[in-house]
Scaffold this active site. Structure first.
Site, PDB file in Angstrom:
ATOM      1  N   SER A  11       0.857  -1.200   0.000  1.00  0.00           N
ATOM      2  CA  SER A  11       0.000   0.000   0.000  1.00  0.00           C
ATOM      3  C   SER A  11       0.885   1.240   0.000  1.00  0.00           C
ATOM      4  O   SER A  11       1.662   1.457   0.940  1.00  0.00           O
ATOM      5  CB  SER A  11      -0.889   0.007   1.249  1.00  0.00           C
ATOM      6  OG  SER A  11      -1.354   1.329   1.470  1.00  0.00           O
ATOM      7  N   HIS A  13      -1.207  -1.320  -4.259  1.00  0.00           N
ATOM      8  CA  HIS A  13      -2.473  -0.952  -3.621  1.00  0.00           C
ATOM      9  C   HIS A  13      -2.504   0.545  -3.366  1.00  0.00           C
ATOM     10  O   HIS A  13      -1.586   1.099  -2.756  1.00  0.00           O
ATOM     11  CB  HIS A  13      -2.604  -1.716  -2.294  1.00  0.00           C
ATOM     12  CG  HIS A  13      -3.911  -1.563  -1.578  1.00  0.00           C
ATOM     13  ND1 HIS A  13      -5.034  -2.297  -1.883  1.00  0.00           N
ATOM     14  CD2 HIS A  13      -4.258  -0.743  -0.561  1.00  0.00           C
ATOM     15  CE1 HIS A  13      -6.026  -1.941  -1.057  1.00  0.00           C
ATOM     16  NE2 HIS A  13      -5.581  -1.021  -0.263  1.00  0.00           N
ATOM     17  N   ASP A  50      -4.656   3.630  -1.748  1.00  0.00           N
ATOM     18  CA  ASP A  50      -5.741   3.959  -0.820  1.00  0.00           C
ATOM     19  C   ASP A  50      -6.274   5.361  -1.065  1.00  0.00           C
ATOM     20  O   ASP A  50      -5.625   6.341  -0.721  1.00  0.00           O
ATOM     21  CB  ASP A  50      -5.228   3.848   0.625  1.00  0.00           C
ATOM     22  CG  ASP A  50      -5.015   2.405   1.024  1.00  0.00           C
ATOM     23  OD1 ASP A  50      -3.906   2.080   1.488  1.00  0.00           O
ATOM     24  OD2 ASP A  50      -5.953   1.609   0.849  1.00  0.00           O
ATOM     25  N   MET A  94      -8.799   8.195  -0.192  1.00  0.00           N
ATOM     26  CA  MET A  94      -9.630   8.569   0.966  1.00  0.00           C
ATOM     27  C   MET A  94     -10.117  10.015   0.789  1.00  0.00           C
ATOM     28  O   MET A  94      -9.339  10.878   0.354  1.00  0.00           O
ATOM     29  CB  MET A  94      -8.817   8.475   2.253  1.00  0.00           C
ATOM     30  CG  MET A  94      -8.249   7.086   2.514  1.00  0.00           C
ATOM     31  SD  MET A  94      -7.311   7.070   4.064  1.00  0.00           S
ATOM     32  CE  MET A  94      -6.531   5.455   3.943  1.00  0.00           C
ATOM     33  N   HIS A 105      -8.360   1.169  -3.864  1.00  0.00           N
ATOM     34  CA  HIS A 105      -9.280   0.945  -2.739  1.00  0.00           C
ATOM     35  C   HIS A 105      -9.978   2.254  -2.464  1.00  0.00           C
ATOM     36  O   HIS A 105      -9.360   3.186  -1.947  1.00  0.00           O
ATOM     37  CB  HIS A 105      -8.442   0.463  -1.540  1.00  0.00           C
ATOM     38  CG  HIS A 105      -9.226   0.246  -0.294  1.00  0.00           C
ATOM     39  ND1 HIS A 105      -8.619   0.021   0.912  1.00  0.00           N
ATOM     40  CD2 HIS A 105     -10.562   0.220  -0.056  1.00  0.00           C
ATOM     41  CE1 HIS A 105      -9.548  -0.130   1.851  1.00  0.00           C
ATOM     42  NE2 HIS A 105     -10.726  -0.027   1.286  1.00  0.00           N
ATOM     43  N   MET A 147     -12.075   4.485  -0.466  1.00  0.00           N
ATOM     44  CA  MET A 147     -12.677   4.771   0.833  1.00  0.00           C
ATOM     45  C   MET A 147     -13.263   6.184   0.746  1.00  0.00           C
ATOM     46  O   MET A 147     -12.767   7.153   1.324  1.00  0.00           O
ATOM     47  CB  MET A 147     -11.608   4.682   1.941  1.00  0.00           C
ATOM     48  CG  MET A 147     -11.182   3.246   2.212  1.00  0.00           C
ATOM     49  SD  MET A 147      -9.660   3.132   3.146  1.00  0.00           S
ATOM     50  CE  MET A 147      -8.485   3.263   1.807  1.00  0.00           C
ATOM     51  N   MET A 178     -11.315  -5.700   5.650  1.00  0.00           N
ATOM     52  CA  MET A 178     -10.562  -4.684   6.387  1.00  0.00           C
ATOM     53  C   MET A 178     -10.234  -5.262   7.754  1.00  0.00           C
ATOM     54  O   MET A 178     -11.132  -5.576   8.535  1.00  0.00           O
ATOM     55  CB  MET A 178     -11.399  -3.414   6.544  1.00  0.00           C
ATOM     56  CG  MET A 178     -11.515  -2.559   5.309  1.00  0.00           C
ATOM     57  SD  MET A 178      -9.942  -2.153   4.564  1.00  0.00           S
ATOM     58  CE  MET A 178      -9.164  -1.209   5.860  1.00  0.00           C
ATOM     59  N   ASP A 218      -6.495  -6.500   4.476  1.00  0.00           N
ATOM     60  CA  ASP A 218      -5.947  -5.150   4.378  1.00  0.00           C
ATOM     61  C   ASP A 218      -5.912  -4.460   5.738  1.00  0.00           C
ATOM     62  O   ASP A 218      -6.950  -4.066   6.268  1.00  0.00           O
ATOM     63  CB  ASP A 218      -6.833  -4.340   3.406  1.00  0.00           C
ATOM     64  CG  ASP A 218      -6.293  -2.963   3.143  1.00  0.00           C
ATOM     65  OD1 ASP A 218      -6.924  -2.209   2.394  1.00  0.00           O
ATOM     66  OD2 ASP A 218      -5.216  -2.634   3.692  1.00  0.00           O
TER      67      ASP A 218
END
Ligand code: DX5
Ligand code: ZN
Length: 220
Positions: free
Chosen positions: A10, A35, A37, A39, A68, A70, A139, A177
């Site tokens: 990540s 990966h 993330d 957000m 991913h 979020m 998660m 994750d």
């Protein structure tokens, strides 16, 4: 059924002032995916990056990019993330009302579709979509930050997903994750995980490549 075990570093924990070199280091160490993330500071209490960083990662590596999301209302940005180079797009079950439609949309855009569940969300919320999802993301920390402690009841959910996959004759990948490292990765692989998202246990180390190699060897 997939037997390959994939290390997905990540970049949340990476040194963004040197992102291409940080990605190169995990590639050399045998990472299978990258990966990313995303957000928005609303769905989770942290704000990271958007499609422009996915474009930068795309220019840097040929590895599959595992995005991913979020974020609230992920449907609004699916096309932008695929156009930026995302190969996998994972949305949160908690945030998407019409999950069947969203998964179908991700497929129509040409990407693989993942669905993530937070530590407090039961596997049973996924039964109607496991036959169309390409991956389920468990998660194992409360989303928003790297470097958190692994939540142990994630093992129970992973085992539930393995039996759900078998009983529904689906073939989704199981991704874990959050808080994954040398102390738990072997047990997670034995429990049935296919993809291991790792931030701090790679990018928090002095030698990123060596950390990646060590984790990969533990699940070889
Ligand atoms: C947390 C992110 C995770 C995190 C993993 O919300 O979804 O991908 O970056 O980082 P570590 O491995 O440090 O827990
Ligand atoms: Zn993540």
């Amino acid at each position: 059924m997939n037997n390959q075990k994939i290390i997905a570093p990540s970049i949340l924990s990476a040194d963004f002032s040197n992102l291409s070199q940080q990605i190169r280091s995990v590639e050399i160490g045998g990472a299978g995916w990258i990966h990313c993330d995303v957000m928005d500071g609303k769905f989770v209490p942290n704000l990271t990056f958007g499609p422009v960083i996915i474009q930068a990662v795309r220019k840097t590596t040929k590895l599959p990019i595992d995005v991913h999301l979020m974020i609230k209302n992920p449907d609004d940005l699916l096309e932008k993330f695929v156009q930026s180079g995302a190969d996998w797009i994972t949305v949160h079950q908690e945030e998407v009302v019409h999950l069947n439609r969203t998964i179908t949309k991700i497929h129509e855009l040409g990407a693989k579709a993942g669905v993530a569940i937070n530590p407090s969300t039961p596997v049973s919320t996924l039964t109607e979509i496991v036959n169309i999802a390409d991956m389920i993301l468990v998660m194992s920390v409360n989303p928003g930050f790297g470097g958190q402690k692994f939540i142990d009841n994630s093992f129970k959910k992973i085992k539930e997903l393995v039996s759900l996959r078998k009983n529904s004759s689906s073939n989704f990948l199981i991704e874990v994750d959050g808080g994954v490292g040398i102390e738990n990765i072997k047990d997670l692989a034995n429990a049935g995980c296919d993809v291991f998202v790792i931030g701090n246990s790679i990018y928090g180390k002095d030698n990123i490549t060596a950390a990646t190699v060590e984790l990969k060897n533990l699940i070889a």
